[in-house]
Scaffold this active site. Structure first.
Site, mmCIF file in Angstrom:
data_model
loop_
_atom_site.group_PDB
_atom_site.id
_atom_site.type_symbol
_atom_site.label_atom_id
_atom_site.label_comp_id
_atom_site.label_asym_id
_atom_site.label_seq_id
_atom_site.Cartn_x
_atom_site.Cartn_y
_atom_site.Cartn_z
ATOM 1 N N TYR A 151 -3.200 -2.357 19.317
ATOM 2 C CA TYR A 151 -2.476 -2.754 18.085
ATOM 3 C C TYR A 151 -2.143 -4.245 18.111
ATOM 4 O O TYR A 151 -2.315 -4.941 17.106
ATOM 5 C CB TYR A 151 -1.219 -1.896 17.977
ATOM 6 N N THR A 188 10.123 3.906 9.174
ATOM 7 C CA THR A 188 9.256 4.632 8.228
ATOM 8 C C THR A 188 8.936 5.992 8.854
ATOM 9 O O THR A 188 9.199 6.202 10.051
ATOM 10 C CB THR A 188 7.933 3.867 7.992
#
Ligand SMILES: NC(=O)c1ccc[n+]([C@@H]2O[C@H](COP(=O)([O-])OP(=O)(O)OC[C@H]3O[C@@H](n4cnc5c(N)ncnc54)[C@H](O)[C@@H]3O)[C@@H](O)[C@H]2O)c1
Length: 251
Positions: A151, A188
């Site tokens: 990532y 989230t």
């Protein structure tokens, strides 16, 4: 109100999280937003909840042919595309010792290749009218973690690709500006599910919060407001830039 009045906006990964929050703010400011996602059930549900100025199209952002179809569909329905928000991504956890080559490549395909494909597919249409491309990177493009090798590397590629595309557009004088968004940790469903899967969810969320100098995570609207600015004509002189909204994480 009305900061993006009448704009036609295509937003990937809009079924949930930061994409959903951005779509909501953009619609509140007068835009028509076509959200896409590979999660059809969640995408349709979100579009329905967003109201009459939202549409949903199924899309796997890693499929080049689908990008061609989506842009053609937008042109047929609306005649133009003012804003492209490349938001869809996956987070692949693990260190160089843990992550398989397959997962490393999957992270790049979803997070980086999709933005290349999106920009390449949308630019011929967007160049006719000018507009704004908003590419989602992350504070993880600047601040590394041992357990985020894929990532970190994928998200770091995005600001540089954004600069190159911005320079291309500037040279072409096509009126398209291209910028990158670098959020810090925002609560989230994705982040919550990562915490829920850990042995101590509260401790992990606390760790995420403390990673930021301000000592807490952000809210989806902290990023949605930035997306509205970049989608609106208020940002007409901004291109090739990286906008960090991250509680100081990348300092
Ligand atoms: N939440 C954070 O803390 C945070 C921090 C930094 C950067 N970001 C970035 O912000 C963006 C949104 O993050 P989020 O937390 O809302 O993520 P999320 O996982 O909650 O939402 C991502 C959406 O993308 C969709 N998606 C994933 N792969 C797809 C594919 N191949 N094709 C189509 N859709 C696909 C998912 O179904 C989902 O609806 C991502 O680019 C992420 O890397 C998030």
């Amino acid at each position: 109100m009305g900061r993006v009045e009448g704009k036609i906006i295509l937003l990937t990964g809009g079924a949930m999280g930061l994409g959903e929050a951005a779509a909501k703010r953009l619609i509140a400011e007068g835009a028509r937003v076509i959200i896409t996602d590979h999660n059809v059930e969640a995408g349709q549900k979100t579009a329905l909840a967003l109201g009459e100025n939202a549409e949903f199209l199924e899309q796997d952002v890693t499929a080049p042919g689908r990008w061609t179809e989506i842009i053609a569909e937008v042109e047929q329905r609306h005649g133009r595309l003012d804003v492209l928000v490349n938001n869809a991504a996956v987070t692949v956890y693990g260190s160089i010792a843990d992550v398989s080559y397959e997962d490393f490549k999957r992270c790049f395909t979803v997070d980086v290749d999709s933005i290349f494909l999106g920009c390449k597919s949308a630019l011929p249409l967007m160049s006719k009218t000018g507009g704004s491309i908003i590419n989602f990177s992350s504070a993880a493009a600047i601040s590394a973690t041992a357990d985020l090798v894929a990532y970190n590397a994928a998200k770091a590629a995005i600001p540089m690709m954004t600069k190159s595309i911005a320079l291309h557009c500037a040279r072409e004088k096509n009126g398209v500006r291209v910028n990158a968004v670098l959020p810090g940790a925002i609560l989230t469903p994705n982040v919550q599910s990562v915490a829920d899967a850990s042995s101590d969810p509260d401790a992990l969320l606390q760790q995420f919060a403390l990673a930021q100098p301000v000592g807490h995570m952000g809210e989806p609207d902290d990023i949605a407001h930035l997306v509205v600015y970049l989608a609106s004509d208020e940002s007409k002189f901004a291109t090739g830039a990286s906008f960090a909204v991250d509680g100081g994480l990348s300092i």
